[in-house]
Design a protein around this motif. Structure first.
Motif, PDB file in Angstrom:
ATOM      1  N   LEU A   7       0.836  -1.199   0.000  1.00 33.12           N
ATOM      2  CA  LEU A   7       0.000   0.000   0.000  1.00 33.12           C
ATOM      3  C   LEU A   7       0.875   1.254   0.000  1.00 33.12           C
ATOM      4  O   LEU A   7       0.563   2.234  -0.693  1.00 33.12           O
ATOM      5  CB  LEU A   7      -0.927   0.005   1.212  1.00 33.12           C
ATOM      6  N   GLY A   8       1.973   1.220   0.755  1.00 31.98           N
ATOM      7  CA  GLY A   8       2.889   2.359   0.765  1.00 31.98           C
ATOM      8  C   GLY A   8       3.478   2.623  -0.613  1.00 31.98           C
ATOM      9  O   GLY A   8       3.610   3.779  -1.036  1.00 31.98           O
ATOM     10  N   GLY A 192       0.253  10.282  21.724  1.00 40.24           N
ATOM     11  CA  GLY A 192      -0.872  11.073  21.236  1.00 40.24           C
ATOM     12  C   GLY A 192      -0.486  12.510  20.941  1.00 40.24           C
ATOM     13  O   GLY A 192      -0.966  13.107  19.969  1.00 40.24           O
ATOM     14  N   MET A 193       0.404  13.071  21.753  1.00 42.87           N
ATOM     15  CA  MET A 193       0.850  14.456  21.549  1.00 42.87           C
ATOM     16  C   MET A 193       1.684  14.621  20.281  1.00 42.87           C
ATOM     17  O   MET A 193       1.811  15.729  19.759  1.00 42.87           O
ATOM     18  CB  MET A 193       1.650  14.922  22.768  1.00 42.87           C
ATOM     19  N   LEU A 194       2.244  13.517  19.782  1.00 46.44           N
ATOM     20  CA  LEU A 194       3.034  13.597  18.550  1.00 46.44           C
ATOM     21  C   LEU A 194       2.166  13.756  17.302  1.00 46.44           C
ATOM     22  O   LEU A 194       2.659  14.111  16.240  1.00 46.44           O
ATOM     23  CB  LEU A 194       3.895  12.335  18.399  1.00 46.44           C
ATOM     24  N   VAL A 195       0.880  13.485  17.452  1.00 47.99           N
ATOM     25  CA  VAL A 195      -0.012  13.502  16.296  1.00 47.99           C
ATOM     26  C   VAL A 195      -0.632  14.883  16.121  1.00 47.99           C
ATOM     27  O   VAL A 195      -1.142  15.476  17.082  1.00 47.99           O
ATOM     28  CB  VAL A 195      -1.131  12.445  16.462  1.00 47.99           C
ATOM     29  N   ASP A 196      -0.610  15.379  14.899  1.00 48.08           N
ATOM     30  CA  ASP A 196      -1.273  16.640  14.559  1.00 48.08           C
ATOM     31  C   ASP A 196      -2.689  16.281  14.091  1.00 48.08           C
ATOM     32  O   ASP A 196      -2.883  15.843  12.955  1.00 48.08           O
ATOM     33  CB  ASP A 196      -0.513  17.363  13.454  1.00 48.08           C
ATOM     34  N   VAL A 197      -3.685  16.437  14.968  1.00 47.28           N
ATOM     35  CA  VAL A 197      -5.049  15.996  14.656  1.00 47.28           C
ATOM     36  C   VAL A 197      -5.661  16.815  13.512  1.00 47.28           C
ATOM     37  O   VAL A 197      -6.655  16.377  12.911  1.00 47.28           O
ATOM     38  CB  VAL A 197      -5.959  16.073  15.906  1.00 47.28           C
ATOM     39  N   ARG A 198      -5.079  17.968  13.189  1.00 42.04           N
ATOM     40  CA  ARG A 198      -5.649  18.785  12.120  1.00 42.04           C
ATOM     41  C   ARG A 198      -5.576  18.092  10.767  1.00 42.04           C
ATOM     42  O   ARG A 198      -6.402  18.335   9.896  1.00 42.04           O
ATOM     43  CB  ARG A 198      -4.910  20.122  12.049  1.00 42.04           C
ATOM     44  N   VAL A 199      -4.587  17.195  10.603  1.00 41.26           N
ATOM     45  CA  VAL A 199      -4.450  16.530   9.300  1.00 41.26           C
ATOM     46  C   VAL A 199      -5.557  15.499   9.084  1.00 41.26           C
ATOM     47  O   VAL A 199      -5.721  14.996   7.965  1.00 41.26           O
ATOM     48  CB  VAL A 199      -3.074  15.844   9.165  1.00 41.26           C
ATOM     49  N   LEU A 200      -6.326  15.174  10.136  1.00 39.73           N
ATOM     50  CA  LEU A 200      -7.427  14.233   9.963  1.00 39.73           C
ATOM     51  C   LEU A 200      -8.536  14.819   9.090  1.00 39.73           C
ATOM     52  O   LEU A 200      -9.433  14.102   8.652  1.00 39.73           O
ATOM     53  CB  LEU A 200      -7.995  13.814  11.322  1.00 39.73           C
ATOM     54  N   LEU A 210      -7.864   4.681   6.110  1.00 35.68           N
ATOM     55  CA  LEU A 210      -8.926   3.685   5.986  1.00 35.68           C
ATOM     56  C   LEU A 210      -8.454   2.478   5.175  1.00 35.68           C
ATOM     57  O   LEU A 210      -8.727   1.330   5.540  1.00 35.68           O
ATOM     58  CB  LEU A 210     -10.159   4.314   5.331  1.00 35.68           C
ATOM     59  N   LEU A 211      -7.742   2.728   4.086  1.00 39.74           N
ATOM     60  CA  LEU A 211      -7.213   1.627   3.268  1.00 39.74           C
ATOM     61  C   LEU A 211      -6.201   0.804   4.060  1.00 39.74           C
ATOM     62  O   LEU A 211      -6.212  -0.431   4.017  1.00 39.74           O
ATOM     63  CB  LEU A 211      -6.566   2.177   1.992  1.00 39.74           C
ATOM     64  N   SER A 213      -5.984   0.506   7.331  1.00 41.35           N
ATOM     65  CA  SER A 213      -6.683  -0.242   8.381  1.00 41.35           C
ATOM     66  C   SER A 213      -7.390  -1.465   7.804  1.00 41.35           C
ATOM     67  O   SER A 213      -7.350  -2.559   8.389  1.00 41.35           O
ATOM     68  CB  SER A 213      -7.701   0.657   9.080  1.00 41.35           C
ATOM     69  N   ALA A 214      -8.046  -1.268   6.658  1.00 44.44           N
ATOM     70  CA  ALA A 214      -8.759  -2.385   6.028  1.00 44.44           C
ATOM     71  C   ALA A 214      -7.796  -3.499   5.638  1.00 44.44           C
ATOM     72  O   ALA A 214      -8.051  -4.686   5.886  1.00 44.44           O
ATOM     73  CB  ALA A 214      -9.531  -1.893   4.804  1.00 44.44           C
ATOM     74  N   LEU A 215      -6.659  -3.128   5.035  1.00 47.43           N
ATOM     75  CA  LEU A 215      -5.677  -4.129   4.633  1.00 47.43           C
ATOM     76  C   LEU A 215      -5.041  -4.795   5.850  1.00 47.43           C
ATOM     77  O   LEU A 215      -4.715  -5.990   5.812  1.00 47.43           O
ATOM     78  CB  LEU A 215      -4.589  -3.490   3.764  1.00 47.43           C
ATOM     79  N   ALA A 216      -4.867  -4.035   6.938  1.00 46.14           N
ATOM     80  CA  ALA A 216      -4.300  -4.615   8.163  1.00 46.14           C
ATOM     81  C   ALA A 216      -5.218  -5.693   8.726  1.00 46.14           C
ATOM     82  O   ALA A 216      -4.750  -6.705   9.248  1.00 46.14           O
ATOM     83  CB  ALA A 216      -4.079  -3.512   9.197  1.00 46.14           C
TER      84      ALA A 216
END
Length: 277
Positions: A7-8, A192-200, A210-211, A213-216
């Motif tokens: 996928l990558g 959790g603090m390492l994640v920039d939630v704005r990119v969601l 989503l892809l 997660s589905a493949l995982a």
């Protein structure tokens, strides 16, 4: 590993040996032993044929993921992502052999000497004292593995694995419970603090997530349920094993944290392998 790295390659338009693709593969590999054990315990299914199979496979999964991490970190040190992560295959074989030999060698020595280490630790009474010494040995071995070019988690895992086979394992768990309860929440908060939630809010990020997660999920069901069918499990039992191998947790987060703090070379410039933003 293949599904995650594949996928990558598609989404990042990169080669298979690109460090980002390799890390996506590693993140797909590990199974959370803690989450799986808790669910099986709550369902009183720990001792069922499916439960024992899931627990054994989950531990092996984590070991394989840690070995892959050690190999990939070695590859990252000699590759340039701008060239598609192209490295000399002889160099890759050397890194892989070095990683596996060091891990297997130290693990074999540790298991052979585990009871001698336990007897030495028991000289320092009470149990709280030798538990702290055991914790120190884990940190020391983690540092030695880091100096050898492997991830610190590999060394700590080896020490934990060795001491888990001794008669002081339960005393260690009991005495170190306070440290565990203190550090684990901090670890999750920091991750959790390492994640920039704005990119969601970015559709490309959501689509990729989503892809992935589905493949995982699909890859675990295919990779674990199908072999179980050939090992005398019925369809329902095989699906239970496949579903039980899906959870990812602590090991995947540790690997992600290592990826966020490890740099790769792109056109001669160091950039994080996993960009939290």
């Amino acid at each position: 590993f293949g599904f995650g790295a594949g996928l990558g390659m598609i989404m990042l338009d990169a080669g298979f040996m690109d460090p980002r693709c390799l890390f996506l593969g590693i993140l797909s590999t590990a199974t959370s032993v803690g989450i799986t054990a808790r669910i099986l315990s709550d369902k009183k299914s720990m001792d069922s044929p499916e439960g024992t199979t899931i627990m054994a496979a989950a531990v092996i999964d984590d070991v394989l993921g840690i070995i892959c991490l050690a190999v990939v970190l070695g590859i990252v040190g000699v590759s340039d992502a701008a060239s598609g992560g192209a490295v000399n295959w002889a160099q890759i074989r050397g890194i892989a052999v070095k990683s596996v030999v060091i891990w297997l060698g130290v693990t074999a020595l540790g298991l052979a000497a585990a009871h001698h280490i336990a007897r030495f630790l028991k000289l320092f009474r009470p149990s709280a004292v030798y538990a702290i010494l055991a914790f120190g040995l884990a940190l020391l071995l983690a540092g030695l593995f880091e100096q050898a070019g492997l991830a610190m988690i590999v060394g700590a895992y080896v020490m934990g694995l060795c001491l888990s086979k001794t008669d002081i394992s339960f005393a260690l768990q009991r005495s170190l419970r306070g440290i565990y309860d203190f550090l684990v929440p901090i670890f999750f908060v920091v991750m959790g603090m390492l994640v920039d939630v704005r990119v969601l809010g970015d559709m490309d990020v959501l689509t990729f997530g989503l892809l992935y997660s589905a493949l995982a999920i699909i890859s675990k069901i295919i990779g674990c349920a199908l072999p179980a069918l050939f090992l005398n499990f019925n369809l329902l039992g095989a699906l239970r094993i496949g579903a039980g191998m899906i959870p990812r947790g602590e090991v995947a987060l540790i690997i992600a944290g290592i990826g966020a703090t490890t740099t790769m070379m792109v056109n001669g410039e160091p950039v994080p392998i996993i960009n939290p933003k």
